[in-house]
Design a protein around this motif. Structure first.
Motif, PDB file in Angstrom:
ATOM      1  N   TRP A   1      -2.055   9.543   6.091  1.00 44.08           N
ATOM      2  CA  TRP A   1      -2.105   9.673   4.580  1.00 44.08           C
ATOM      3  C   TRP A   1      -3.337  10.130   3.913  1.00 44.08           C
ATOM      4  O   TRP A   1      -3.081  11.065   3.210  1.00 44.08           O
ATOM      5  CB  TRP A   1      -1.498   8.236   4.347  1.00 44.08           C
ATOM      6  CG  TRP A   1      -1.426   8.138   2.614  1.00 44.08           C
ATOM      7  CD1 TRP A   1      -0.301   8.356   1.729  1.00 44.08           C
ATOM      8  CD2 TRP A   1      -2.393   7.314   1.889  1.00 44.08           C
ATOM      9  NE1 TRP A   1      -0.580   8.296   0.523  1.00 44.08           N
ATOM     10  CE2 TRP A   1      -1.720   7.643   0.623  1.00 44.08           C
ATOM     11  CE3 TRP A   1      -3.487   6.735   1.888  1.00 44.08           C
ATOM     12  CZ2 TRP A   1      -2.339   6.824  -0.491  1.00 44.08           C
ATOM     13  CZ3 TRP A   1      -4.120   6.107   0.776  1.00 44.08           C
ATOM     14  CH2 TRP A   1      -3.443   6.367  -0.351  1.00 44.08           C
ATOM     15  N   GLU A   2      -4.197   9.753   4.440  1.00 46.42           N
ATOM     16  CA  GLU A   2      -5.687  10.179   3.828  1.00 46.42           C
ATOM     17  C   GLU A   2      -5.950  11.453   4.085  1.00 46.42           C
ATOM     18  O   GLU A   2      -6.366  11.964   3.242  1.00 46.42           O
ATOM     19  CB  GLU A   2      -6.776   9.058   4.420  1.00 46.42           C
ATOM     20  CG  GLU A   2      -6.695   7.931   3.770  1.00 46.42           C
ATOM     21  CD  GLU A   2      -7.934   7.028   4.055  1.00 46.42           C
ATOM     22  OE1 GLU A   2      -8.331   5.901   3.555  1.00 46.42           O
ATOM     23  OE2 GLU A   2      -8.700   7.387   5.211  1.00 46.42           O
TER      24      GLU A   2
ATOM     25  N   ALA B   1      -3.830  13.756   4.234  1.00 48.80           N
ATOM     26  CA  ALA B   1      -2.685  14.407   3.500  1.00 48.80           C
ATOM     27  C   ALA B   1      -3.406  14.737   2.179  1.00 48.80           C
ATOM     28  O   ALA B   1      -3.477  15.761   1.433  1.00 48.80           O
ATOM     29  CB  ALA B   1      -1.369  14.004   3.528  1.00 48.80           C
ATOM     30  N   LEU B   2      -3.834  13.553   1.632  1.00 48.50           N
ATOM     31  CA  LEU B   2      -4.484  13.558   0.161  1.00 48.50           C
ATOM     32  C   LEU B   2      -5.614  14.254   0.186  1.00 48.50           C
ATOM     33  O   LEU B   2      -5.813  15.169  -0.823  1.00 48.50           O
ATOM     34  CB  LEU B   2      -4.847  12.162  -0.126  1.00 48.50           C
ATOM     35  CG  LEU B   2      -3.592  11.160  -0.662  1.00 48.50           C
ATOM     36  CD1 LEU B   2      -4.169   9.738  -1.049  1.00 48.50           C
ATOM     37  CD2 LEU B   2      -2.778  11.917  -1.605  1.00 48.50           C
ATOM     38  N   GLU B   3      -6.455  14.404   1.307  1.00 48.28           N
ATOM     39  CA  GLU B   3      -7.699  15.171   1.168  1.00 48.28           C
ATOM     40  C   GLU B   3      -7.295  16.711   1.092  1.00 48.28           C
ATOM     41  O   GLU B   3      -8.061  17.743   0.609  1.00 48.28           O
ATOM     42  CB  GLU B   3      -8.580  14.766   2.120  1.00 48.28           C
ATOM     43  CG  GLU B   3      -9.754  15.643   2.385  1.00 48.28           C
ATOM     44  CD  GLU B   3     -11.218  14.899   3.043  1.00 48.28           C
ATOM     45  OE1 GLU B   3     -10.878  13.798   3.587  1.00 48.28           O
ATOM     46  OE2 GLU B   3     -12.029  15.680   3.038  1.00 48.28           O
TER      47      GLU B   3
ATOM     48  N   PRO C   1       6.993   8.668   4.025  1.00 48.03           N
ATOM     49  CA  PRO C   1       7.048   9.151   5.334  1.00 48.03           C
ATOM     50  C   PRO C   1       5.822   8.808   6.333  1.00 48.03           C
ATOM     51  O   PRO C   1       5.906   9.337   7.436  1.00 48.03           O
ATOM     52  CB  PRO C   1       7.002  10.859   5.103  1.00 48.03           C
ATOM     53  CG  PRO C   1       6.184  10.725   3.795  1.00 48.03           C
ATOM     54  CD  PRO C   1       6.541   9.613   3.230  1.00 48.03           C
ATOM     55  N   TYR C   2       4.989   8.055   5.921  1.00 50.41           N
ATOM     56  CA  TYR C   2       3.580   7.659   6.558  1.00 50.41           C
ATOM     57  C   TYR C   2       3.749   6.570   7.605  1.00 50.41           C
ATOM     58  O   TYR C   2       2.986   6.313   8.536  1.00 50.41           O
ATOM     59  CB  TYR C   2       2.417   7.650   5.817  1.00 50.41           C
ATOM     60  CG  TYR C   2       2.186   8.957   5.040  1.00 50.41           C
ATOM     61  CD1 TYR C   2       1.740  10.147   5.727  1.00 50.41           C
ATOM     62  CD2 TYR C   2       2.604   9.163   3.625  1.00 50.41           C
ATOM     63  CE1 TYR C   2       1.290  11.220   5.042  1.00 50.41           C
ATOM     64  CE2 TYR C   2       2.434  10.234   3.092  1.00 50.41           C
ATOM     65  CZ  TYR C   2       1.988  11.575   3.729  1.00 50.41           C
ATOM     66  OH  TYR C   2       1.770  12.709   3.364  1.00 50.41           O
TER      67      TYR C   2
ATOM     68  N   ARG D   1      -4.693  18.045   0.133  1.00 50.09           N
ATOM     69  CA  ARG D   1      -3.874  18.600  -1.265  1.00 50.09           C
ATOM     70  C   ARG D   1      -5.269  18.622  -2.246  1.00 50.09           C
ATOM     71  O   ARG D   1      -5.496  19.338  -3.102  1.00 50.09           O
ATOM     72  CB  ARG D   1      -3.013  17.679  -1.734  1.00 50.09           C
ATOM     73  CG  ARG D   1      -1.942  17.685  -1.193  1.00 50.09           C
ATOM     74  CD  ARG D   1      -0.582  16.942  -1.608  1.00 50.09           C
ATOM     75  NE  ARG D   1      -0.185  17.461  -2.614  1.00 50.09           N
ATOM     76  CZ  ARG D   1       1.040  18.066  -2.790  1.00 50.09           C
ATOM     77  NH1 ARG D   1       1.821  18.110  -1.482  1.00 50.09           N
ATOM     78  NH2 ARG D   1       1.571  18.417  -3.733  1.00 50.09           N
ATOM     79  N   ALA D   2      -6.365  17.777  -1.928  1.00 47.68           N
ATOM     80  CA  ALA D   2      -7.342  17.757  -3.163  1.00 47.68           C
ATOM     81  C   ALA D   2      -8.255  18.705  -2.887  1.00 47.68           C
ATOM     82  O   ALA D   2      -8.802  19.482  -3.960  1.00 47.68           O
ATOM     83  CB  ALA D   2      -8.315  16.535  -2.683  1.00 47.68           C
ATOM     84  N   GLN D   3      -8.175  19.554  -1.629  1.00 50.35           N
ATOM     85  CA  GLN D   3      -8.995  20.644  -1.464  1.00 50.35           C
ATOM     86  C   GLN D   3      -8.638  21.951  -2.241  1.00 50.35           C
ATOM     87  O   GLN D   3      -8.997  22.750  -2.439  1.00 50.35           O
ATOM     88  CB  GLN D   3      -9.376  21.009   0.056  1.00 50.35           C
ATOM     89  CG  GLN D   3     -10.498  20.173   0.715  1.00 50.35           C
ATOM     90  CD  GLN D   3     -11.727  20.217  -0.054  1.00 50.35           C
ATOM     91  OE1 GLN D   3     -11.975  21.017  -0.655  1.00 50.35           O
ATOM     92  NE2 GLN D   3     -12.637  19.140   0.221  1.00 50.35           N
TER      93      GLN D   3
ATOM     94  N   PRO E   1       0.984  -1.207  -0.043  1.00 50.12           N
ATOM     95  CA  PRO E   1      -0.084   0.081  -0.094  1.00 50.12           C
ATOM     96  C   PRO E   1       0.842   1.342   0.139  1.00 50.12           C
ATOM     97  O   PRO E   1       1.918   1.330   0.486  1.00 50.12           O
ATOM     98  CB  PRO E   1      -0.736  -0.124   1.281  1.00 50.12           C
ATOM     99  CG  PRO E   1      -0.713  -1.379   1.403  1.00 50.12           C
ATOM    100  CD  PRO E   1       0.619  -2.156   0.980  1.00 50.12           C
ATOM    101  N   ALA E   2       0.274   2.355  -0.603  1.00 49.63           N
ATOM    102  CA  ALA E   2       1.041   3.601  -0.735  1.00 49.63           C
ATOM    103  C   ALA E   2       1.629   3.948   0.548  1.00 49.63           C
ATOM    104  O   ALA E   2       2.645   4.794   0.741  1.00 49.63           O
ATOM    105  CB  ALA E   2       0.264   4.381  -1.512  1.00 49.63           C
ATOM    106  N   TYR E   3       0.642   3.886   1.676  1.00 44.97           N
ATOM    107  CA  TYR E   3       0.872   4.688   2.954  1.00 44.97           C
ATOM    108  C   TYR E   3       2.224   3.558   3.747  1.00 44.97           C
ATOM    109  O   TYR E   3       2.357   4.055   5.132  1.00 44.97           O
ATOM    110  CB  TYR E   3      -0.372   4.776   3.705  1.00 44.97           C
ATOM    111  CG  TYR E   3      -1.191   3.539   3.808  1.00 44.97           C
ATOM    112  CD1 TYR E   3      -1.999   3.396   2.878  1.00 44.97           C
ATOM    113  CD2 TYR E   3      -0.979   2.699   5.004  1.00 44.97           C
ATOM    114  CE1 TYR E   3      -3.058   2.515   2.843  1.00 44.97           C
ATOM    115  CE2 TYR E   3      -1.594   1.403   5.039  1.00 44.97           C
ATOM    116  CZ  TYR E   3      -2.704   1.432   4.041  1.00 44.97           C
ATOM    117  OH  TYR E   3      -3.443   0.238   3.699  1.00 44.97           O
TER     118      TYR E   3
END
Lengths: 74, 222
Positions: free
Chosen positions: A56-57, A59-61, A48-49, A63-65, A42-44
């Motif tokens: 990790w989720e 961080a992605l959210e 660094p996670y 960035r999505a915002q 898995p990516a996480y």
């Protein structure tokens, strides 16, 4: 005679009710093969996670915002 | 988290090919391979629409179904990836894909095809995350760094959105709501006003168009 009519009156709505259960899927269902290659992690999982999926989720959210000007720019 | 998806807003895409360039640069893609491309309908005509297309990471991916060596897999986030060590470059996935996403580098003479290459949603492949082998075969793994695909993050007009499908849906829904008040059925919103119109600074409500566009002149005397 009355009992036969009663059975018919009961059976008719029951048949209509159960008719919905016979619905067939109308989309193509592909038969996927089973993956034969190397396993992926898995990516996480790595730095660094280090396995912290929640961080990790988040961080992605965050960035999505950044893609939403109505929130990013006022 | 739902599934990772791309969403391209045709009202905003200006066909700048920034996403294509970002992808090429980020993953060091060889000449002749285009993981992402921009398609324009009615090019040059008022009302034209452009859209950025790559692998859409289908929920029920046809490429996975037709692969004779089963080299495709799907991650927890719904990203469709493949193992290049297993790929035989047969091209079945190219014919199955409705978006033309699979690409085949032509490295030799007589039309010899290499192994399939496609958009990875910047999630690398089955090699060790962030390793040199992963970069050489699949490109950079931005997802493991907590970043979204380079194409979406680089998009100057934010036409191309990438990330969790639920979050993207919320962003797009808000845009559409803002657009709803612009124009009428007879003069539908198009262009700058439709794409980038801001809500009223005081009320926060959508601001309607100032005036409908005047019709183009027809005919005339010389």
């Amino acid at each position: 005679m009355r009992s036969v009519a009663g059975i018919v009156l009961l059976a008719l709505p029951l048949a209509l009710f159960l008719a919905g259960c016979g619905e067939r899927p109308q989309v193509v269902n592909y038969k996927q093969g089973s993956y034969q290659g190397k396993p992926d992690t898995p990516a996480y999982r790595g730095a660094p996670y280090n396995g912290d999926k929640t961080q990790w989720e988040h961080a992605l959210e965050a960035r999505a915002q950044n893609q939403n000007e109505y929130k990013r720019i006022r | 988290m739902a599934r990772m998806k791309f969403l391209c807003d045709a009202e905003r895409c200006i066909e700048c090919n920034g996403c294509v360039t970002a992808c090429k640069q980020e993953h060091d893609i060889p000449w002749g391979v285009n993981r992402r491309r921009v398609v324009t309908i009615n090019d040059g005509v008022p009302g034209e629409r452009s859209i950025s297309v790559a692998c859409m990471h289908c929920s029920d991916a046809p490429c996975m179904a037709v692969c004779p060596v089963d080299c495709f897999y799907k991650t927890e986030e719904g990203v469709v990836l493949h193992d290049k060590d297993l790929c035989i470059g047969c091209g079945y996935c190219f014919y199955a894909c409705p978006f033309g996403a699979p690409q085949f580098p032509q490295t030799g003479a007589f039309g010899v095809r290499g192994k399939m290459d496609k958009c990875t949603f910047c999630a690398g492949g089955p090699e060790v995350d962030g390793s040199a082998e992963e970069f050489a075969k699949y490109g950079r793994n931005r997802l493991s760094e907590g970043k979204l695909p380079a194409c979406a993050e680089m998009c100057s007009t934010k036409a191309l959105l990438g990330g969790d499908a639920d979050v993207l849906s919320d962003i797009y829904r808000q845009r559409v709501t803002m657009r709803a008040a612009r124009g009428t059925a007879a003069t539908p919103p198009w262009g700058w006003d439709a794409a980038y119109g801001r809500p009223d600074a005081v009320t926060g409500q959508p601001v309607p168009n100032a005036a409908p566009p005047s019709p183009a002149p027809t005919g005339g005397k010389s």
